[in-house]
Design a protein around this motif. Sequence first.
Motif, PDB file in Angstrom:
ATOM      1  N   UNK A   1       0.837  -1.205   0.000  1.00 36.39           N
ATOM      2  CA  UNK A   1       0.000   0.000   0.000  1.00 36.39           C
ATOM      3  C   UNK A   1       0.876   1.261   0.000  1.00 36.39           C
ATOM      4  N   UNK A   2       0.363   2.301  -0.665  1.00 36.54           N
ATOM      5  CA  UNK A   2       1.133   3.556  -0.696  1.00 36.54           C
ATOM      6  C   UNK A   2       1.179   4.169   0.708  1.00 36.54           C
ATOM      7  N   UNK A   3       2.235   4.956   0.996  1.00 36.19           N
ATOM      8  CA  UNK A   3       2.311   5.571   2.334  1.00 36.19           C
ATOM      9  C   UNK A   3       1.266   6.673   2.513  1.00 36.19           C
ATOM     10  N   UNK A   4       0.951   6.954   3.757  1.00 34.36           N
ATOM     11  CA  UNK A   4      -0.001   8.029   4.062  1.00 34.36           C
ATOM     12  C   UNK A   4       0.721   9.373   3.960  1.00 34.36           C
ATOM     13  N   UNK A   5       0.335  10.176   2.976  1.00 35.77           N
ATOM     14  CA  UNK A   5       0.992  11.478   2.800  1.00 35.77           C
ATOM     15  C   UNK A   5       0.019  12.648   2.789  1.00 35.77           C
ATOM     16  N   UNK A   6      -1.257  12.344   2.526  1.00 34.25           N
ATOM     17  CA  UNK A   6      -2.207  13.445   2.346  1.00 34.25           C
ATOM     18  C   UNK A   6      -3.226  13.497   3.485  1.00 34.25           C
ATOM     19  N   UNK A   7      -3.463  14.705   3.958  1.00 33.74           N
ATOM     20  CA  UNK A   7      -4.496  14.906   4.989  1.00 33.74           C
ATOM     21  C   UNK A   7      -5.492  15.935   4.487  1.00 33.74           C
ATOM     22  N   UNK A   8      -6.768  15.607   4.642  1.00 36.72           N
ATOM     23  CA  UNK A   8      -7.838  16.516   4.220  1.00 36.72           C
ATOM     24  C   UNK A   8      -8.436  17.187   5.460  1.00 36.72           C
ATOM     25  N   UNK A 108     -22.308  24.030   1.565  1.00 31.61           N
ATOM     26  CA  UNK A 108     -22.072  23.098   2.671  1.00 31.61           C
ATOM     27  C   UNK A 108     -23.093  21.963   2.672  1.00 31.61           C
ATOM     28  N   UNK A 109     -22.848  20.966   1.851  1.00 36.15           N
ATOM     29  CA  UNK A 109     -23.800  19.854   1.706  1.00 36.15           C
ATOM     30  C   UNK A 109     -23.459  18.669   2.596  1.00 36.15           C
ATOM     31  N   UNK A 110     -22.560  18.891   3.553  1.00 35.84           N
ATOM     32  CA  UNK A 110     -22.250  17.823   4.504  1.00 35.84           C
ATOM     33  C   UNK A 110     -20.782  17.432   4.470  1.00 35.84           C
ATOM     34  N   UNK A 111     -20.366  16.745   5.552  1.00 31.93           N
ATOM     35  CA  UNK A 111     -18.956  16.349   5.689  1.00 31.93           C
ATOM     36  C   UNK A 111     -18.520  15.437   4.540  1.00 31.93           C
ATOM     37  N   UNK A 112     -19.378  14.473   4.179  1.00 33.17           N
ATOM     38  CA  UNK A 112     -19.020  13.556   3.092  1.00 33.17           C
ATOM     39  C   UNK A 112     -18.820  14.304   1.790  1.00 33.17           C
ATOM     40  N   UNK A 113     -19.693  15.244   1.543  1.00 35.47           N
ATOM     41  CA  UNK A 113     -19.572  16.049   0.323  1.00 35.47           C
ATOM     42  C   UNK A 113     -18.273  16.853   0.339  1.00 35.47           C
ATOM     43  N   UNK A 114     -17.943  17.431   1.504  1.00 35.88           N
ATOM     44  CA  UNK A 114     -16.701  18.214   1.622  1.00 35.88           C
ATOM     45  C   UNK A 114     -15.483  17.339   1.307  1.00 35.88           C
ATOM     46  N   UNK A 115     -15.445  16.150   1.893  1.00 36.86           N
ATOM     47  CA  UNK A 115     -14.302  15.243   1.652  1.00 36.86           C
ATOM     48  C   UNK A 115     -14.258  14.866   0.167  1.00 36.86           C
ATOM     49  N   UNK A 116     -15.419  14.603  -0.414  1.00 38.26           N
ATOM     50  CA  UNK A 116     -15.495  14.235  -1.830  1.00 38.26           C
ATOM     51  C   UNK A 116     -14.989  15.327  -2.760  1.00 38.26           C
ATOM     52  N   UNK A 117     -15.016  16.573  -2.312  1.00 40.59           N
ATOM     53  CA  UNK A 117     -14.510  17.681  -3.138  1.00 40.59           C
ATOM     54  C   UNK A 117     -12.995  17.554  -3.385  1.00 40.59           C
ATOM     55  N   UNK A 118     -12.315  16.733  -2.577  1.00 45.70           N
ATOM     56  CA  UNK A 118     -10.874  16.548  -2.744  1.00 45.70           C
ATOM     57  C   UNK A 118     -10.555  15.236  -3.469  1.00 45.70           C
ATOM     58  N   UNK A 119     -11.567  14.587  -4.019  1.00 51.07           N
ATOM     59  CA  UNK A 119     -11.371  13.245  -4.610  1.00 51.07           C
ATOM     60  C   UNK A 119     -10.308  13.250  -5.705  1.00 51.07           C
ATOM     61  N   UNK A 120     -10.275  14.315  -6.502  1.00 50.78           N
ATOM     62  CA  UNK A 120      -9.325  14.352  -7.634  1.00 50.78           C
ATOM     63  C   UNK A 120      -7.871  14.449  -7.163  1.00 50.78           C
ATOM     64  N   UNK A 121      -7.671  14.717  -5.883  1.00 51.58           N
ATOM     65  CA  UNK A 121      -6.297  14.848  -5.365  1.00 51.58           C
ATOM     66  C   UNK A 121      -5.789  13.547  -4.738  1.00 51.58           C
ATOM     67  N   UNK A 122      -6.650  12.543  -4.677  1.00 54.98           N
ATOM     68  CA  UNK A 122      -6.267  11.252  -4.077  1.00 54.98           C
ATOM     69  C   UNK A 122      -6.128  10.214  -5.191  1.00 54.98           C
ATOM     70  N   UNK A 123      -4.972   9.575  -5.252  1.00 56.83           N
ATOM     71  CA  UNK A 123      -4.723   8.575  -6.294  1.00 56.83           C
ATOM     72  C   UNK A 123      -5.433   7.265  -5.965  1.00 56.83           C
ATOM     73  N   UNK A 124      -5.560   6.435  -6.987  1.00 62.15           N
ATOM     74  CA  UNK A 124      -6.109   5.083  -6.803  1.00 62.15           C
ATOM     75  C   UNK A 124      -5.203   4.332  -5.813  1.00 62.15           C
ATOM     76  N   UNK A 125      -5.788   3.598  -4.896  1.00 62.06           N
ATOM     77  CA  UNK A 125      -5.043   2.821  -3.884  1.00 62.06           C
ATOM     78  C   UNK A 125      -4.185   3.669  -2.951  1.00 62.06           C
ATOM     79  N   UNK A 126      -4.540   4.921  -2.815  1.00 63.87           N
ATOM     80  CA  UNK A 126      -3.768   5.773  -1.906  1.00 63.87           C
ATOM     81  C   UNK A 126      -4.588   6.041  -0.635  1.00 63.87           C
ATOM     82  N   UNK A 127      -3.986   5.795   0.538  1.00 62.86           N
ATOM     83  CA  UNK A 127      -4.716   6.141   1.765  1.00 62.86           C
ATOM     84  C   UNK A 127      -4.675   7.651   1.990  1.00 62.86           C
ATOM     85  N   UNK A 128      -5.633   8.172   2.723  1.00 65.26           N
ATOM     86  CA  UNK A 128      -5.617   9.593   3.088  1.00 65.26           C
ATOM     87  C   UNK A 128      -6.228   9.745   4.477  1.00 65.26           C
TER      88      UNK A 128
END
Length: 276
Positions: A1-8, A108-128
Amino acid sequence: MKPLRKAIFPVAGLGTRFLPATKTIPKEMLPIVDRPLIHYAVEEAIEAGCDTLIFVTGRNKRAVEDYFDRHPELERELEEKGKLQELEIVRNIIPAHVRCVYVRQPQPLGLGHAVGCAAHLIDEDEPFAVILPDDLIDGAGVGCLRQMLVVHQAKGAAVLALEHALLADVSRYGVVAVRDEEERPLKITGIVEKPLPQDAPSRWTVVGRYILTSDVMRELSRMTPGSGGEIQLTDAIAAVLKDVPTYGLAFSGKRFDCGAKRGFLEANLHYGFQQE
Ligand code: UTP
């Protein structure tokens, strides 16, 4: 697994419990003693090895961006006045190897929506990681995210920070079902958002720290609003549970709910007395 490097850091909420202050000051910029809430969250992420900090901002959140940017006029003035200690403090909020990225949540459509706004910054198989700055945790030596990282690395799994709550309080939180109450870390088998006490699968409640996988992002992109008309992070975690092993950590340390006035005041006293 890729290392944890990104925090949202989702910081696009309205902060209505702190009105009227939050009419112009983002909740995350309210200070605990001399540093805004978001500063503590960022420090915790950097301590856990994250080098990419993703802030999901909204209207009225310019102050967050300014805070983590350089301030040449202030720095020049402090230098001219010989206030070198203060100069170091304002210059070194973000270490050189760490970068900040800002994305907007249009509504502000909710916490899940907020996290999803950063989806394009997370690679496939990358933890965050996801850190909610208003849950301030004094890990007493080792930050909560770093404690979670140990579990993440040992199990190769997603990790949620958990607290054992009074039954009367469970309906304020996401609540998990666990395989075995005695097991540590706890293996999570289910999760529901804000259940009634009689429906709660346990008294283990989720606090604002998560290490998740890109599967959650995929799920968020196709979700519709859940509890309270918001897109819930909890629902996306629930949807991937059968495919993504997920553990809960009863972390060491003390949490302050700084989204509420009492917790905010308690945190100020706790950190204030530590500085004496
Ligand atoms: P809260 O539930 O505390 O909501 O969000 P809030 O709007 O900030 O505060 P109140 O309840 O109105 O006083 C938890 C975290 O999720 C973020 C918030 O900024 C906070 O860090 N959030 C919430 C978003 O970024 N977007 C949202 O749509 C909702």
